[in-house]
Write a protein that holds these residues in place. Structure first.
Motif, short mmCIF file in Angstrom:
data_model
loop_
_atom_site.label_atom_id
_atom_site.label_comp_id
_atom_site.label_asym_id
_atom_site.label_seq_id
_atom_site.Cartn_x
_atom_site.Cartn_y
_atom_site.Cartn_z
N ARG A 324 0.85 -1.20 0.00
CA ARG A 324 0.00 0.00 0.00
C ARG A 324 0.88 1.25 0.00
O ARG A 324 1.86 1.32 0.75
N ASP A 325 0.56 2.23 -0.85
CA ASP A 325 1.28 3.50 -0.87
C ASP A 325 0.29 4.65 -0.78
O ASP A 325 -0.91 4.47 -1.00
N ASP A 326 0.80 5.83 -0.42
CA ASP A 326 -0.05 7.02 -0.29
C ASP A 326 0.13 7.98 -1.45
O ASP A 326 0.02 9.19 -1.30
N GLY A 327 0.42 7.42 -2.63
CA GLY A 327 0.70 8.27 -3.80
C GLY A 327 -0.55 8.75 -4.50
O GLY A 327 -1.64 8.83 -3.92
N CYS A 328 -0.39 9.05 -5.79
CA CYS A 328 -1.46 9.68 -6.57
C CYS A 328 -2.59 8.73 -6.92
O CYS A 328 -3.69 9.16 -7.28
N GLY A 329 -2.34 7.41 -6.86
CA GLY A 329 -3.38 6.46 -7.21
C GLY A 329 -3.66 6.44 -8.71
O GLY A 329 -3.10 7.21 -9.48
N PHE A 330 -4.57 5.54 -9.12
CA PHE A 330 -4.95 5.45 -10.54
C PHE A 330 -6.21 4.62 -10.63
O PHE A 330 -6.68 4.05 -9.64
N ASP A 331 -6.75 4.57 -11.85
CA ASP A 331 -7.95 3.78 -12.10
C ASP A 331 -7.53 2.44 -12.68
O ASP A 331 -7.15 2.35 -13.85
N PRO A 332 -7.58 1.36 -11.91
CA PRO A 332 -7.13 0.05 -12.41
C PRO A 332 -7.90 -0.42 -13.62
O PRO A 332 -7.37 -1.15 -14.46
N ALA A 333 -9.16 0.00 -13.73
CA ALA A 333 -9.98 -0.49 -14.84
C ALA A 333 -9.54 0.07 -16.19
O ALA A 333 -9.76 -0.53 -17.23
N SER A 334 -8.92 1.27 -16.18
CA SER A 334 -8.59 1.91 -17.45
C SER A 334 -7.10 2.05 -17.72
O SER A 334 -6.70 2.39 -18.82
N SER A 335 -6.24 1.78 -16.74
CA SER A 335 -4.81 2.04 -16.96
C SER A 335 -3.93 0.92 -16.39
O SER A 335 -2.84 1.17 -15.96
N GLU A 336 -4.43 -0.30 -16.40
CA GLU A 336 -3.60 -1.40 -15.92
C GLU A 336 -2.53 -1.72 -16.96
O GLU A 336 -2.83 -1.94 -18.13
N GLY A 337 -1.27 -1.76 -16.52
CA GLY A 337 -0.18 -1.97 -17.45
C GLY A 337 0.29 -3.41 -17.49
O GLY A 337 -0.32 -4.33 -16.94
N PHE A 338 1.43 -3.57 -18.16
CA PHE A 338 1.99 -4.90 -18.36
C PHE A 338 2.37 -5.54 -17.03
O PHE A 338 2.18 -6.74 -16.83
N GLY A 339 2.92 -4.75 -16.10
CA GLY A 339 3.37 -5.30 -14.84
C GLY A 339 2.26 -5.95 -14.05
O GLY A 339 2.40 -7.07 -13.54
N LEU A 340 1.12 -5.26 -13.92
CA LEU A 340 -0.01 -5.82 -13.18
C LEU A 340 -0.59 -7.04 -13.89
O LEU A 340 -1.00 -8.01 -13.26
N ALA A 341 -0.63 -6.97 -15.22
CA ALA A 341 -1.14 -8.12 -15.97
C ALA A 341 -0.25 -9.34 -15.75
O ALA A 341 -0.74 -10.46 -15.56
N GLY A 342 1.06 -9.14 -15.76
CA GLY A 342 1.98 -10.25 -15.48
C GLY A 342 1.83 -10.77 -14.06
O GLY A 342 1.92 -11.98 -13.82
N MET A 343 1.60 -9.85 -13.12
CA MET A 343 1.40 -10.25 -11.74
C MET A 343 0.15 -11.13 -11.60
O MET A 343 0.17 -12.15 -10.91
N ARG A 344 -0.92 -10.74 -12.28
CA ARG A 344 -2.15 -11.54 -12.25
C ARG A 344 -1.92 -12.93 -12.86
O ARG A 344 -2.39 -13.95 -12.35
N ALA A 345 -1.18 -12.97 -13.98
CA ALA A 345 -0.94 -14.24 -14.65
C ALA A 345 -0.12 -15.17 -13.76
O ALA A 345 -0.41 -16.38 -13.67
N ARG A 346 0.92 -14.64 -13.11
CA ARG A 346 1.73 -15.49 -12.23
C ARG A 346 0.93 -15.99 -11.04
O ARG A 346 1.06 -17.15 -10.64
N ALA A 347 0.10 -15.12 -10.46
CA ALA A 347 -0.72 -15.55 -9.32
C ALA A 347 -1.71 -16.62 -9.74
O ALA A 347 -1.96 -17.58 -8.99
N ALA A 348 -2.28 -16.48 -10.94
CA ALA A 348 -3.25 -17.47 -11.41
C ALA A 348 -2.61 -18.83 -11.60
O ALA A 348 -3.27 -19.87 -11.43
#
Length: 370
Positions: A324-348
């Motif tokens: 968890r961070d206290d930064g600017c945040g973002f909208d996961p639904a519209s700006s998910e990048g390659f890193g998060l997609a890879g993270m989801r794939a590895r977890a799956a």
């Protein structure tokens, strides 16, 4: 216009004005020599001093002094032979190349006033037409200079954007390659663990069940061979696992990642371990370690955070990682990048799931049954 083409343009204008001064009648040799000497000095000043400053994009005091010297020499050349006013075509662009826009505009005004003042001193009666010409010259010089400046700025912005896009593409290719290599290593480690290592363990168990004392030399040899190959299998699994897990437990590896993140980014981070840490299957530990690495990388690059908190929680039937961070945040639904997609794939791949919240800061949660 490139710097080399500008040099050619400057020297051509200076040579043309010099030739005109030599050809025109009505001026003494001394006045012609004085005007030509001033023009030659301007050319030398530009080549030896001004050009290096333009190349370094230096717009400080040194560049301003060069421009003021050009003005002085320009005035001397006109005072000797008024025809040297045509040198204005070479002088004005220098100002926009060497100093800030505001200073360049002021220098353009002064450059156009110099011929008027000299004409006023020589022939006060004909000042009217000179003022009109000076006003037109000033306005056109400023407009052209501002346009050139804006074009240069836009060109630099496009160049910066292209460089940024190329760097981003190279980084994406690197991350893609790294993720692919890591995924293949993890897959191989999992295959070895689930097939060879498990098979050798089963062989040892079955043989010892059939002959607990291993009195039969052939069975004893089979057990020794299976144990040796089991050790080799475990060595291969260790070699294919991340180096951070080879010499430390998962909680220690996570703490090291957080400490390295804080050292590189100067952003404070805290790590908390809840529950009783226990040994997890290698693929699960690899996924959790990769997840914390990717999450901290995203914080360093995009979040602008002032603090990061990492939680590693062991439950009876699962393990959970929260970053968890206290930064600017973002909208996961519209700006998910390659890193998060890879993270989801590895977890799956190990039956886990990734949850992302970006409303107030960013929270990444990875939960894996284990």
């Amino acid at each position: 216009m490139s710097l080399r083409l500008w040099d050619v343009y400057f020297l051509v204008v200076a040579a043309a004005v010099t030739a005109a001064i030599i050809i025109v009648d009505g001026f003494s040799f001394e006045l012609r020599a004085g005007s030509i000497a001033a023009i030659a000095t301007m050319a030398a000043l530009h080549i030896l001093v001004g050009r290096p400053l333009v190349r370094r994009e230096a717009v400080g005091t040194a560049a301003l002094l060069v421009c003021l010297t050009h003005l002085l020499l320009f005035g001397i050349a006109i005072a000797c032979v008024p025809l040297a006013t045509w040198l204005m075509f070479a002088v004005l662009p220098i100002f926009f190349m060497m100093v800030t826009l505001r200073r360049a505009i002021a220098l353009v005004v002064v450059a156009n006033v110099i011929p008027v003042l000299l004409e006023l001193h020589a022939d006060p009666g004909g000042i009217g037409i000179d003022l009109v010409i000076a006003a037109i010259s000033t306005a056109s010089g400023v407009c052209i200079g501002v346009w050139i400046t804006r074009m240069i700025e836009q060109s630099n912005e496009r160049a910066d954007l292209i460089a940024e896009l190329e760097a981003s593409r190279a980084e994406q290719e690197r991350l893609s390659h790294t993720a692919g290599v890591a995924a293949e290593r993890n897959r191989l480690a999992g295959e070895i663990h689930d097939t060879l290592a498990q098979g050798f363990t089963s062989i040892i168990t079955l043989v010892q069940a059939a002959d607990p004392g291993l009195k039969d030399e052939r069975l004893a040899l089979a057990v020794r061979t299976a144990r040796e190959n089991l050790a080799e299998s475990r060595a291969l699994i260790a070699a294919l696992s991340p180096a951070a897990l080879a010499s430390a437990s998962l909680p220690e590896a996570v703490r090291r990642q957080a400490a390295r993140f804080s050292e590189e980014s100067s952003v404070p981070s805290t790590v908390r371990v809840a529950g009783e840490p226990r040994h997890l299957p290698t693929p699960v530990e690899v996924v959790l370690l990769r997840a914390v690495q990717e999450a901290l990388t995203n914080v360093r690059r995009h979040a602008g955070a002032g603090e990061v908190a990492v939680l590693l929680s062991y439950a009876a039937s699962s393990v959970r990682l929260v970053v968890r961070d206290d930064g600017c945040g973002f909208d996961p639904a519209s700006s998910e990048g390659f890193g998060l997609a890879g993270m989801r794939a590895r977890a799956a791949q190990v039956g886990g799931a990734v949850t992302v919240h970006g409303a107030e800061g960013t929270t990444i949660e990875v939960e894996i049954p284990a």
